[in-house]
Design a protein around this motif. Structure first.
Motif: not given
Length: 377
Positions: A55-56, A59, A76, A80, A83-84, A124, A126, A128, A151-152
């Motif tokens: 996922c990193t 992003l 953001m 989180t 990485s975000t 961004v 997240v 959760y 979208e994370d």
């Protein structure tokens, strides 16, 4: 010891890996990569899908695609994973952290407009625990201020948002771009692995080039150009066929995995609902619950520390989660000084309980009985 997580194998993972090896195509963008990408696009209504090694990576691709440059601001949540933020910091962005909602660790949508400046380029959100942010509010703000939304959705596979128009959309299909994780702690896994969903057509062609080390190699192999070369920035973001072959076995069993995880989530909820000392996960009416995790919000940090120790002493591993990024050693001197009390609150009080496919009824009884006992002292 009952672990916090245990990767679930469906039984077909090694078969498909063996098939990929025998096919003589181990590098990326082979048949399993393409199968996975098509699966996500057809099932969830995503735009173009590109599998990544994490996922990193997804992003980081998103940050390149929206042309993040030094001085650009990206909003953001502070609560989180690193990485975000890192994906945008690497391109020179200034991170503007938003607080969490009071009732949920997700971003406080009502605070966002006050954080937007002339330098803001993206928001961004997240999702959760696989619980949706209020995407109507976020997309309306983005349209008003000409911003991108990424979208994370690392934790959000197979979860949905119902908008004010009454339409239910998969998380990751709403923003301009979305990033997913298939890390071994997620619902659907490949050890490491991720995906970028490209929902805005303007990014599709360039995304594939960035994905392939800045070359038009994929277009060449489709016969769309007579040669390929270096045409843009990029990196080796695509995974090997071994990763996507493993993931394909998981995708074939996605519905079964999700049913079991939701059963476990609801068992936790039912067995602990009478406790008044703790708070429980909130799922807003506009969101579904993909049972990515079950967490408690303890009374304070000491209460949580003591509960973690008590469970560990009884051979159960429970864990806290993120530390607010605005207070991290790397960022604390860069933060603008705003108090983000809800993020800090979840940093100190949130506790995640074991959540994995092979968690048994007796495991659940033991865990919940011990938590009940702890709060009866």
């Amino acid at each position: 010891m009952i672990p916090f997580n245990k990767p679930y194998l469906t039984g077909k993972e090694t078969h498909y890996i063996y098939d990929a090896v025998n096919a003589g195509k181990l590098s990326g963008n082979g048949k399993y990569t393409q199968r996975c990408q098509e699966f996500f696009k057809e099932r969830y209504g995503f735009g173009k899908c590109l599998m990544t090694t994490s996922c990193t990576d997804a992003l980081e691709m998103a940050a390149i695609l929206i042309n993040i440059e030094p001085g650009d601001e990206v909003i953001m949540p502070s609560f989180t994973f690193v990485s975000t933020a890192n994906a945008f910091v690497l391109r020179g962005a200034k991170i503007v952290f938003a607080d969490s909602r009071a009732d949920h660790p997700g971003i406080d949508e009502s605070s966002l407009e006050s954080l937007i400046t002339a330098k803001t380029k993206a928001i961004v959100p997240v999702h959760y625990a696989g619980v949706a942010c209020d995407m109507d509010k976020i997309m309306d703000l983005a349209e008003k201020h000409n911003l991108f939304v990424i979208e994370d959705a690392a934790q959000a596979i197979d979860s949905y948002y119902t908008g004010k128009d009454g339409v239910r959309r998969a998380l990751g299909s709403i923003g301009h771009l979305a990033a997913f994780s298939f890390h071994e702690t997620k619902n659907i896994i490949s050890g490491e692995g991720g995906m970028l969903a490209i929902n805005d057509e303007q990014f599709e062609k360039r995304a594939e080039i960035i994905w392939e080390k800045g070359t038009n190699r994929s277009a060449f192999f489709r016969g769309e150009t007579d040669k390929y070369g270096w045409v843009d920035v990029g990196s080796s973001f695509l995974p090997s066929e071994l990763i996507t072959a493993f993931l394909w076995a998981q995708l074939e069993n996605l519905d079964n995995i999700q049913v079991k995880r939701k059963d476990i989530w609801h068992a936790y909820s039912d067995k602990l609902k009478n406790l008044s000392n703790i708070s429980f996960p909130i799922v807003p009416d506009f969101s579904t619950n993909n049972a990515h995790m079950f967490y408690l919000v303890c009374e304070n940090i000491d209460d949580r520390t003591n509960l973690i120790k008590y469970l560990r002493d009884n051979e159960i591993l429970s864990v806290f989660h993120y530390l607010s990024l605005h207070k991290s050693p790397f960022f604390v001197e860069k933060h603008d000084g705003r108090e983000l009390k809800n993020s800090d609150n979840f940093t100190d009080r949130l506790l995640r309980l074991p959540m994995f496919y092979e968690l048994t009824d007796s495991d659940l009884d033991k865990i919940t009985s011990l938590i009940q006992k702890f709060y009866s002292f």
